[in-house]
Design an enzyme around this catalytic site. Structure first.
Site, PDB file in Angstrom:
ATOM      1  N   GLU A   1       0.844  -1.209   0.000  1.00 56.84           N
ATOM      2  CA  GLU A   1       0.000   0.000   0.000  1.00 56.84           C
ATOM      3  C   GLU A   1       0.872   1.250   0.000  1.00 56.84           C
ATOM      4  OE1 GLU A   1      -3.914  -1.683   2.385  1.00 56.84           O
ATOM      5  OE2 GLU A   1      -2.318  -0.726   3.510  1.00 56.84           O
TER       6      GLU A   1
ATOM      7  N   LYS B   1     -13.201   6.530  11.286  1.00 57.44           N
ATOM      8  CA  LYS B   1     -11.741   6.499  11.088  1.00 57.44           C
ATOM      9  C   LYS B   1     -11.089   7.853  11.420  1.00 57.44           C
ATOM     10  CE  LYS B   1     -12.003   2.349   9.326  1.00 57.44           C
ATOM     11  NZ  LYS B   1     -11.711   1.939   7.985  1.00 57.44           N
TER      12      LYS B   1
HETATM   13  C1  A5P Z   1      -5.092  -2.861   4.723  1.00 59.95           C
HETATM   14  O1  A5P Z   1      -3.792  -3.301   5.000  1.00 59.95           O
HETATM   15  C2  A5P Z   1      -5.394  -1.627   5.488  1.00 59.95           C
HETATM   16  O2  A5P Z   1      -4.447  -0.638   5.423  1.00 59.95           O
HETATM   17  C3  A5P Z   1      -6.767  -1.073   5.111  1.00 59.95           C
HETATM   18  O3  A5P Z   1      -6.670  -0.044   4.183  1.00 59.95           O
HETATM   19  C4  A5P Z   1      -7.369  -0.548   6.339  1.00 59.95           C
HETATM   20  O4  A5P Z   1      -7.297  -1.581   7.301  1.00 59.95           O
HETATM   21  C5  A5P Z   1      -8.826  -0.126   6.143  1.00 59.95           C
HETATM   22  O5  A5P Z   1      -9.622  -1.234   5.961  1.00 59.95           O
HETATM   23  P1  A5P Z   1     -11.184  -1.128   5.828  1.00 59.95           P
HETATM   24  O6  A5P Z   1     -11.457  -0.339   4.598  1.00 59.95           O
HETATM   25  O7  A5P Z   1     -11.607  -2.568   5.694  1.00 59.95           O
HETATM   26  O8  A5P Z   1     -11.709  -0.487   7.062  1.00 59.95           O
END
Ligand code: A5P
Length: 238
Positions: free
Chosen positions: A111, A129
């Site tokens: 990512e 978030k």
């Molecule tokens: C994946 O490794 C994470 O960085 C996700 O981007 C993060 O956990 C957000 O996930 P959700 O969109 O499922 O909340």
């Protein structure tokens, strides 16, 4: 932090935010795809536009996202050049700076590579978030991808920075797409997140950490009142 909502409400909000992001994708783009439930909703929101003739090429930050995107007809290739836009979810988004914690899905290293390759890095999520300061969520660890070679020593070094817990799934160590482990670092001092990020980067055995500082250019965050677009104060830092 945003108001707690039901799982169903949160899912709807994630979908709304993802749809707003999908509307920003234009013909000819090289696009980075994130990982996690919101990023997957973004991929799903994009698929009908691709089916209707939108030409884009994508890079996925996890095997899971790549499989989903390909199954929906998106063209997915390797990360071998700059991207116009990358869209991803986050575990915490700091209002104002848009500094983020990512990696509860375990895909943080890819990512971050995808985010860094992109001219614009857009976060999407529901408003649970949103935080005022990254450190305010004591329940939230900083995920750290570590090599399995010598992992006990790496975990001991991490213990000088907080309480690391090697992530498990179904009673076995969680293994990332890169074949590594994740140590979830709880209780670290995030008052100076840049200092923590530097310390983590310099630790032998650490592959990458989930502090995404100065990377996001904007964010779509959905709550009870609809979708809010936030931009990073002072612009992107990287
Ligand atoms: C994946 O490794 C994470 O960085 C996700 O981007 C993060 O956990 C957000 O996930 P959700 O969109 O499922 O909340």
């Amino acid at each position: 932090m945003g108001k707690p909502g039901s799982e169903r409400e949160r899912l709807e909000q994630k979908r709304l935010a993802a749809e707003h992001a999908a509307a920003c994708v234009t013909d000819g783009m090289m696009l980075g795809l994130g990982s996690g439930s919101t990023a997957e909703l973004f991929v799903r929101a994009l698929a009908p536009r691709v089916a209707a003739g939108l030409h884009i090429r994508c890079v996925a930050s996890s095997a899971r996202t790549a499989t989903l995107a390909s199954s929906l007809g998106l063209s997915v290739g390797d990360l071998d050049g700059p991207l116009d836009l990358a869209v991803d979810g986050a575990d915490a988004i700091e209002r104002g700076t848009l500094h983020a914690i990512k990696g509860l899905g375990g895909a943080l290293t890819r990512e971050k590579l995808v985010a860094l390759a992109a001219t614009r890095f857009m976060l999407v999520g529901d408003d649970s978030k949103l935080v005022e300061r990254l450190g305010e969520r004591q329940d939230l660890p900083v995920p750290v991808e570590i090599l399995s070679f010598g992992w006990r020593l790496t975990v001991r070094r991490l213990a000088e920075l907080g309480d690391p817990l090697v992530r498990q799934r179904h009673g076995e160590p969680f293994i990332t797409d890169n074949g590594n482990l994740i140590a979830d670092l709880y209780g670290s001092d995030l008052r100076d997140s840049a200092a923590l990020a530097t310390t983590l980067t310099l630790l032998p055995g650490v592959v990458e950490h989930g502090l995404f500082l100065g990377l996001a250019t904007n964010a779509f965050v959905a709550g009870d009142d609809g979708v809010l677009e936030l931009t990073a104060e002072g612009g992107r830092v990287r």
